[in-house]
Structure formats: structure tokens, C-alpha cells
Scaffold this active site. Structure first.
Site, PDB file in Angstrom:
ATOM      1  N   GLY A   1       2.489   2.185  10.740  1.00 21.96           N
ATOM      2  CA  GLY A   1       3.412   3.304  10.591  1.00 21.96           C
ATOM      3  C   GLY A   1       4.134   3.688  11.863  1.00 21.96           C
ATOM      4  O   GLY A   1       4.776   4.732  11.931  1.00 21.96           O
TER       5      GLY A   1
ATOM      6  N   HIS B   1      -9.461   1.035   5.112  1.00 20.29           N
ATOM      7  CA  HIS B   1      -8.156   1.233   5.757  1.00 20.29           C
ATOM      8  C   HIS B   1      -8.352   2.187   6.942  1.00 20.29           C
ATOM      9  O   HIS B   1      -9.148   3.130   6.860  1.00 20.29           O
ATOM     10  CB  HIS B   1      -7.146   1.796   4.749  1.00 20.29           C
ATOM     11  CG  HIS B   1      -5.755   1.794   5.309  1.00 20.29           C
ATOM     12  ND1 HIS B   1      -5.333   2.757   6.199  1.00 20.29           N
ATOM     13  CD2 HIS B   1      -4.728   0.927   5.163  1.00 20.29           C
ATOM     14  CE1 HIS B   1      -4.092   2.472   6.562  1.00 20.29           C
ATOM     15  NE2 HIS B   1      -3.702   1.375   5.952  1.00 20.29           N
TER      16      HIS B   1
ATOM     17  N   GLU C   1      -5.257  -5.126  10.641  1.00 19.53           N
ATOM     18  CA  GLU C   1      -4.233  -4.100  10.843  1.00 19.53           C
ATOM     19  C   GLU C   1      -4.492  -3.358  12.155  1.00 19.53           C
ATOM     20  O   GLU C   1      -5.292  -2.409  12.179  1.00 19.53           O
ATOM     21  CB  GLU C   1      -4.265  -3.099   9.692  1.00 19.53           C
ATOM     22  CG  GLU C   1      -3.993  -3.713   8.335  1.00 19.53           C
ATOM     23  CD  GLU C   1      -3.490  -2.664   7.364  1.00 19.53           C
ATOM     24  OE1 GLU C   1      -2.354  -2.791   6.908  1.00 19.53           O
ATOM     25  OE2 GLU C   1      -4.225  -1.704   7.106  1.00 19.53           O
TER      26      GLU C   1
ATOM     27  N   SER D   1       3.535  -2.167  10.348  1.00 17.07           N
ATOM     28  CA  SER D   1       4.991  -2.215  10.552  1.00 17.07           C
ATOM     29  C   SER D   1       5.598  -3.575  10.212  1.00 17.07           C
ATOM     30  O   SER D   1       6.571  -4.010  10.843  1.00 17.07           O
ATOM     31  CB  SER D   1       5.354  -1.797  11.984  1.00 17.07           C
ATOM     32  OG  SER D   1       4.943  -0.462  12.212  1.00 17.07           O
TER      33      SER D   1
ATOM     34  N   GLU E   1      -6.733   4.611   8.023  1.00 12.15           N
ATOM     35  CA  GLU E   1      -6.527   6.043   7.748  1.00 12.15           C
ATOM     36  C   GLU E   1      -7.790   6.648   7.130  1.00 12.15           C
ATOM     37  O   GLU E   1      -8.137   7.799   7.401  1.00 12.15           O
ATOM     38  CB  GLU E   1      -5.307   6.225   6.824  1.00 12.15           C
ATOM     39  CG  GLU E   1      -4.020   5.957   7.593  1.00 12.15           C
ATOM     40  CD  GLU E   1      -2.877   5.406   6.778  1.00 12.15           C
ATOM     41  OE1 GLU E   1      -2.920   5.484   5.530  1.00 12.15           O
ATOM     42  OE2 GLU E   1      -1.933   4.871   7.386  1.00 12.15           O
TER      43      GLU E   1
ATOM     44  N   ASN F   1       0.865  -1.182   0.000  1.00 17.13           N
ATOM     45  CA  ASN F   1       0.000   0.000   0.000  1.00 17.13           C
ATOM     46  C   ASN F   1       0.901   1.232   0.000  1.00 17.13           C
ATOM     47  O   ASN F   1       1.486   1.564   1.026  1.00 17.13           O
ATOM     48  CB  ASN F   1      -0.892  -0.055   1.258  1.00 17.13           C
ATOM     49  CG  ASN F   1      -1.695   1.215   1.452  1.00 17.13           C
ATOM     50  OD1 ASN F   1      -1.791   2.057   0.564  1.00 17.13           O
ATOM     51  ND2 ASN F   1      -2.287   1.354   2.641  1.00 17.13           N
TER      52      ASN F   1
ATOM     53  N   LYS G   1       0.090   4.250  -0.228  1.00 18.91           N
ATOM     54  CA  LYS G   1      -0.555   5.433   0.375  1.00 18.91           C
ATOM     55  C   LYS G   1      -0.317   6.658  -0.523  1.00 18.91           C
ATOM     56  O   LYS G   1      -0.209   6.500  -1.734  1.00 18.91           O
ATOM     57  CB  LYS G   1      -0.061   5.651   1.814  1.00 18.91           C
ATOM     58  CG  LYS G   1      -0.187   4.370   2.640  1.00 18.91           C
ATOM     59  CD  LYS G   1       0.038   4.557   4.109  1.00 18.91           C
ATOM     60  CE  LYS G   1      -0.110   3.192   4.785  1.00 18.91           C
ATOM     61  NZ  LYS G   1      -0.013   3.278   6.244  1.00 18.91           N
TER      62      LYS G   1
HETATM   63  P1  PGA Z   1       2.918   0.213   7.612  1.00 18.88           P
HETATM   64  O1  PGA Z   1       1.426   0.393   6.993  1.00 18.88           O
HETATM   65  O2  PGA Z   1       3.445  -1.075   7.033  1.00 18.88           O
HETATM   66  O3  PGA Z   1       3.670   1.415   7.158  1.00 18.88           O
HETATM   67  O4  PGA Z   1       2.748   0.125   9.079  1.00 18.88           O
HETATM   68  C1  PGA Z   1       0.569  -0.693   6.825  1.00 18.88           C
HETATM   69  C2  PGA Z   1      -0.727  -0.210   6.237  1.00 18.88           C
HETATM   70  O5  PGA Z   1      -1.185   0.885   6.602  1.00 18.88           O
HETATM   71  O6  PGA Z   1      -1.341  -0.886   5.394  1.00 18.88           O
END
Ligand code: PGA
Length: 252
Positions: free
Chosen positions: A175, A97, A169, A215, A99, A9, A11
Site C-alpha cells: 500500500g 496477512h 509481501e 504495490s 495487516e 485482496n 481488503k
Molecule cells: P497492495 O497490497 O497491492 O495495495 O500493496 C498488497 C496486499 O496487501 O496484499
């Protein structure tokens, strides 16, 4: 046998040139891999979907959108529809997601509508779920994930469910550099599979890929992917560097 999946992803990252470079770096390496029952998915910003499918189809990876509208078509400025996604040969789309739940206030009902739009256009939703830190600290994580899955997915039939991928997640791991332990991931993935089994039967539950996200990196991927109910990963930060993403792909 359910599929092993590594999805990247991106983003809101990468200019056109950066995206082009990363796609070609990935293409070169993925082309050489012998993948058995494993799918690699790249989810770039929507503006790069077309160029990504052009490269992906030739080089052995699939493409996913990061979002779609919950409406079919019409006066929804700035939105992209499931039918548009499908018309670019995009096979997957992230839904819910954390976010987008946070910044765009997406509700369980809107997410169900997005899943419905995608399924009716033959695009597979990658449905994201997961609890916030306070929710885990209050030991509400199972309850939260159950509600997310129940309210957005359980209106669909067995046949429809087979086209959905689930991504667990935990919000506190996204992140942050803090990964769920492999035991925490396995515990939640087994719980999600038990929910799917109660609703659709064990046969269906056994066919659905459940990805871990938060992460995930080349150092911890092997341990996470070795868990019985972890069928791969949804990778954010580490999907922006071809070498890291490749190392994660090779972690099964
Ligand atoms: P990250 O993000 O691997 O940077 O923690 C995962 C995601 O948001 O899908």
C-alpha cells in the site's frame, strides 16, 4: 508444473453494489481469457463470499476468504470457520496477512492453527510472510521470513504443504507505492524455495507457488512475474479496478 496465480485482496473495500459491479466487470473479461496453468483468485470481504463464488464458478475465477478462525466452531462471536468457508465453495483463504499480524496481533502459533483448520476442510491457505522496513534495514529480512515459515508451516506434512501457496509481501511495499525490485523479490522467493526444499525436498519445493505482494501494478507486474521463482502476485489496491487487475493477469 507449479501454477501461476494472480490473487486480488480487496481488503475492507466496496459496498454491496460496488462489489457486485466489480465482480461482473471481472467476470466478463476473465471469461474471454484463455488461461493455461494460471489461476485467478478474488478475495472479497467475507460478507460477499457467496455472491463471489456464484459469479466465479461460472466465469473462470476462484474465490478466497481474507481470514478464518483458528477454532473449529462454537462460541467465537464474529468469527468465520474454515468449514463455513468450504461450504460456500471457497477454495482459498489468506493467512497471516501483515495487516492482521499488526492489528489483530496474530501469532505464529495461531496462524499454524488456521492453516490446520483450512487444510482439514480442504481449503488452500495462502500464507503471507514478509519483513518490516526496520527489519530489512537491519538486514534481518531472511531471518524474519524464515521464522514465519518455520513456526507456522513446517509442522505440516509434504502432502499438506502441496496445498499451501506462499505469498511474500514485504510490509514496506504494501500500500505504499514502493515495490520491491524484481531482484529483491527473486532473491527472497529463491530463499523461500530453498527453505521448502531443505524441509520437504526439491520436488515438493518446485511444486509450490510463491506469489509476490506489495504495490504490484500493471506497470511492474511483467518484470516481477518474469523472475524464475515469482509465480504470480497478491494484489491489493490494483485489484479494486477491473482494468488494472486484468492487465496484471495478462502480465505473464
Ligand atoms: P497492495 O497490497 O497491492 O495495495 O500493496 C498488497 C496486499 O496487501 O496484499
Amino acid at each position: 508444473m507449479r501454477k501461476k496465480i494472480v490473487a486480488g485482496n480487496w481488503k475492507m473495500n466496496n459496498t454491496f453494489e460496488e462489489a457486485d459491479d466489480l465482480l461482473f466487470e471481472l467476470a466478463e473479461s476473465i471469461n474471454d481469457l484463455e488461461l493455461e496453468n494460471q489461476e485467478i483468485i478474488v478475495c472479497p470481504p467475507a460478507i460477499y463470499l457467496e455472491m463471489s463464488t456464484d459469479v466465479g464458478i461460472e466465469n473462470g475465477f476462484s474465490v478466497g476468504s481474507q481470514n478464518c478462525s483458528n477454532q473449529q466452531a462454537g462460541a467465537y462471536t464474529g468469527e468465520i470457520s474454515a468449514a463455513m468457508i468450504k461450504s460456500l465453495e471457497v477454495k482459498y483463504c489468506l493467512v497471516g496477512h501483515s495487516e492482521r499480524r499488526k492489528y489483530n496481533h496474530e501469532t505464529h502459533e495461531e496462524l499454524a492453527q488456521k492453516v490446520e483448520q483450512l487444510l482439514s476442510n480442504d481449503v488452500s491457505p495462502i500464507f503471507c510472510c514478509g519483513e518490516a522496513l526496520e527489519e530489512r534495514q537491519a538486514e534481518k529480512h531472511f531471518e524474519i521470513v524464515k521464522a514465519q515459515i518455520n513456526d507456522s508451516l513446517f509442522g505440516f506434512s509434504k502432502e499438506e504443504m502441496l496445498n499451501i501457496v506462499v505469498a511474500y509481501e514485504p510490509v514496506w511495499a504494501i500500500g505504499t507505492g514502493v515495490t520491491a525490485s524484481s531482484a529483491q523479490a527473486q532473491e527472497m522467493h529463491a530463499f523461500i524455495r530453498s527453505l521448502l526444499s531443505e524441509k520437504y525436498g526439491q520436488d515438493i519445493a518446485d511444486e509450490i507457488s510463491i506469489l509476490y505482494g506489495g504495490s504490484c501494478n500493471p506497470k511492474n507486474a511483467k518484470e516481477l512475474f518474469s523472475q524464475a521463482d515469482v509465480d504470480g502476485g497478491l494484489i491489493g489496491g490494483a485489484s479494486l479496478k477491473a482494468d488494472d487487475f486484468l492487465a496484471i493477469i495478462k502480465s505473464f
